[in-house]
Design a protein around this motif. Structure first.
Motif, short mmCIF file in Angstrom:
data_model
loop_
_atom_site.label_atom_id
_atom_site.label_comp_id
_atom_site.label_asym_id
_atom_site.label_seq_id
_atom_site.Cartn_x
_atom_site.Cartn_y
_atom_site.Cartn_z
N ASN A 157 0.83 -1.21 0.00
CA ASN A 157 0.00 0.00 0.00
C ASN A 157 0.86 1.25 0.00
O ASN A 157 0.52 2.24 -0.64
N ASP A 158 1.99 1.20 0.72
CA ASP A 158 2.90 2.35 0.87
C ASP A 158 4.22 2.04 0.15
O ASP A 158 5.11 1.51 0.74
N ASN A 159 4.37 2.34 -1.12
CA ASN A 159 3.37 3.03 -1.90
C ASN A 159 3.27 2.42 -3.30
O ASN A 159 3.20 3.13 -4.28
N ALA A 189 13.00 7.44 -3.17
CA ALA A 189 13.55 7.97 -1.92
C ALA A 189 12.57 8.86 -1.16
O ALA A 189 12.97 9.75 -0.43
N GLU A 190 11.28 8.56 -1.31
CA GLU A 190 10.29 9.29 -0.50
C GLU A 190 10.57 9.05 0.98
O GLU A 190 10.60 9.98 1.77
N GLU A 191 10.83 7.79 1.32
CA GLU A 191 11.00 7.42 2.72
C GLU A 191 12.33 7.92 3.31
O GLU A 191 12.48 7.96 4.52
N GLN A 192 13.27 8.27 2.45
CA GLN A 192 14.58 8.68 2.96
C GLN A 192 14.69 10.20 3.10
O GLN A 192 15.76 10.71 3.46
N GLN A 323 1.89 -0.20 7.86
CA GLN A 323 2.84 0.74 7.26
C GLN A 323 4.17 0.63 7.99
O GLN A 323 4.19 0.62 9.23
N HIS A 324 5.27 0.60 7.22
CA HIS A 324 6.62 0.68 7.82
C HIS A 324 6.80 -0.40 8.89
O HIS A 324 7.46 -0.16 9.90
N GLN A 325 6.19 -1.56 8.70
CA GLN A 325 6.25 -2.62 9.73
C GLN A 325 7.03 -3.81 9.20
O GLN A 325 6.90 -4.19 8.03
ZN LIG Z 1 5.80 5.47 3.96
#
Ligand SMILES: [Zn+2]
Length: 454
Positions: A157-159, A189-192, A323-325
C-alpha cells in the motif's frame, strides 16, 4: 464534498438565503462524456497485477540492491521504465520515458552518496505543451527500521498502490490526446527524505514547466482503518492554505483582502473535490486543510515548496499496523504492508479520480492570468483578468463566488469571453470570488483566486 441538489437549492433560495446577493446558482452539469469513459476504463485487476509485480521485488528500499534483475530498487525502477515504454508502444510512441536522477548524501537517512533515480513518462500536449500536470506515486519502500535495505519490504500500500495507480492512469489516458502536457512520475527515496520529489521538482523548474497541478498519490488502497472504521467511499485530499513562496508583500496584501484558505494548492484540492462529485460514482472527497498528515511528509511537498500547486491524495482511514512494519504476528495481530491489505477496487476509484482530474485540466484552457478584485467602498464587486497562454482554446469564463466561511465554491455564472465582470448591488466584503477559463468542450481550468497568480 457533495454539492446541493437543484431541489435543495430551490428550497434554500425560497427561504433564508433569498435575500442574499449574488444569489446561489446551480452547478453546471458534468460536461464531458469522454471523462466518464476514462473513469469506467480504469481497471482494478491491472492495478492488482502491478502492485503484485512491485511487491515481487522483495524490497524497493532506496539503499537496496541496484544490480539484481529480480530484487531491489534497481530491478524495480527498470521494470517501471519498461512498463511505461510498453504503454508508449501501445499508443504509437506517445510517451517520452526517462530517468531523472541525482546523487544524494550523506544525509541522516542516506549515509553514503547514492544515486536516487525517478522515472518520468511525459505525454506531450497538442497545443499548450509547456503547461504540465503531474500524477505521482513512489517506487521505494521500507520496514520498521528505515535504514534496513535487505529484509522483505513489500510496501504494497505504501506506496506500490500510488505507483500502480499512476501506471494505470497512463494506460487509460494515453488513449486520448490532450491540449496540455501530462507527466506520470514514479518517484524514489520518499521514505529517505523526499529526495526523488526534490530532484524532479528542481528538474521541472529548470526546464521552465508551467505546472497547473501535482496530484501525489501516497497510500490509496487501505480501507480498514486503525480507528476501526471500514470505508471505501471517501478519499482525502491534503493541501496548503497558502504557498510557502508567498512574499512579504503578498502576505501583507492577503491580510488586507483575505485568502488564507484560497492558495493555489487549495484551489486544486477544490477542483479534485468537484471532479469526484461530477465523475466518480461512490467516491466523495474529504478535503483536509493541512499540507500533509499531522507532522508527516509526502512527495507533493517538494513541489509545493517551489510554489507549484500540489496536493496529496490518499485513503481516509490509515492502518499503522500495515505501514513501515516488519512482517510478523505479535499478540495475535498481523503486521506488515502486504498485498492482502490493499483493496484494489478502492485503489481503482482513487485512480479514476486522478485520471478524470488530469483529463479535465488538460483538455481545459490554462487558468486565467492576473485575476484581480476591486470594489471597496462601492456597491459592486469588480473582477478583472487576462486571457491565459492558450487563449484560442477559451470559449468563455465562469465566475465563482461563495460565502467567506464556505469550504467550496457555491455558485457560478458564465459571463462569456470577456475580461471583466461586475457583481452589481453587492458588498465585496461578504463573498469570496474567483474565475475559471472554460473550453469549447466544457472543460474548465482551476478557479483562480484574485491576487494568487503572479
Ligand atoms: Zn511510507
Amino acid at each position: 464534498m457533495r454539492v446541493l441538489t437543484l431541489t435543495a437549492l430551490a428550497l434554500f433560495a425560497s427561504s433564508a438565503l433569498a435575500a442574499q446577493n449574488p444569489p446561489r446558482a446551480p452547478e453546471p452539469p458534468a460536461p464531458d462524456p469522454r471523462i466518464h469513459a476514462i473513469v469506467a476504463a480504469v481497471s482494478a485487476d491491472r492495478i492488482r497485477e502491478t502492485v503484485t509485480r512491485l511487491v515481487g521485488f522483495g524490497t524497493r528500499h532506496t539503499l537496496s540492491d541496484t544490480v539484481s534483475d529480480s530484487r531491489g530498487i534497481g530491478a524495480a525502477r527498470r521494470w517501471v521504465k519498461a512498463e511505461f515504454e510498453r504503454i508508449s508502444t501501445a499508443c504509437g510512441g506517445c510517451l517520452e520515458v526517462l530517468y531523472v536522477s541525482d546523487t544524494v548524501g550523506p544525509t541522516p537517512r542516506i549515509p553514503l552518496r547514492t544515486l536516487v533515480v525517478s522515472v518520468l513518462a511525459i505525454q506531450r500536449g497538442t497545443s499548450d505543451t509547456s503547461r504540465h500536470v503531474l500524477m505521482s506515486g513512489d517506487i521505494d519502500s521500507r520496514i520498521g527500521d528505515g535504514m534496513n535495505a535487505t529484509d522483505s519490504a513489500p510496501g504494497a500500500n505504501d506506496n506500490a498502490s500510488g505507483l500502480a495507480g499512476t501506471l494505470e492512469a497512463a494506460r487509460v489516458l494515453t488513449r486520448h490526446r490532450f491540449n496540455g502536457t501530462i507527466v506520470y512520475a514514479a518517484l524514489s527515496a520518499e521514505e529517505q527524505g523526499l529526495n526523488g520529489g526534490q530532484i524532479v521538482a528542481r528538474y521541472a523548474q529548470a526546464h521552465g514547466w508551467r505546472i497547473t497541478g501535482v496530484l501525489n498519490n501516497d497510500m490509496i488502497g487501505n480501507v480498514q482503518g486503525i480507528d476501526g472504521q471500514t470505508d471505501a467511499t471517501t478519499a482525502r485530499v491534503f493541501s496548503d492554505g497558502t504557498p510557502p513562496t508567498e512574499t512579504e508583500q503578498e502576505r501583507t496584501r492577503r491580510r488586507s483582502t483575505g485568502g488564507e484558505v484560497d492558495g493555489i494548492s487549495r484551489q486544486l484540492a477544490r477542483y479534485v473535490d468537484r471532479t469526484a462529485d461530477r465523475y466518480v460514482p461512490g467516491l466523495d472527497v474529504w478535503m483536509i486543510y493541512r499540507l500533509d498528515r499531522f507532522g508527516r511528509g509526502g512527495h507533493h511537498r517538494p513541489f509545493a515548496d517551489l510554489g507549484y500547486p500540489a496536493v496529496r491524495i490518499m485513503e481516509t482511514h490509515e492502518n499503522y499496523n500495515r505501514q513501515h512494519q516488519n512482517i510478523r504476528v505479535e499478540n495475535g495481530v498481523a503486521y506488515g504492508d502486504v498485498l492482502e491489505g490493499v483493496d484494489f477496487g478502492y485503489a481503482a476509484k482513487i485512480t479514476a479520480l486522478n485520471a478524470a482530474t488530469l483529463a479535465g485540466l488538460s483538455w481545459a484552457p490554462a487558468p486565467p492570468r492576473t485575476v484581480r478584485l476591486g470594489g471597496a467602498g462601492q456597491p459592486a464587486a469588480v473582477l478583472t483578468w487576462a486571457a491565459p497562454e492558450d487563449s484560442a482554446n477559451v470559449a468563455g469564463y465562469r465566475v465563482y463566488w461563495r460565502r467567506t466561511d464556505a469550504p467550496t465554491w457555491e455558485s457560478s455564472r458564465d459571463v462569456g469571453n470577456v475580461a471583466r465582470h461586475t457583481f452589481s448591488g453587492n458588498i465585496v466584503d461578504n463573498y469570496f470570488f474567483g474565475v475559471a477559463a472554460v473550453a469549447r468542450d466544457g472543460n474548465e481550468s482551476v478557479v483562480v483566486f484574485p491576487g494568487t497568480d503572479r
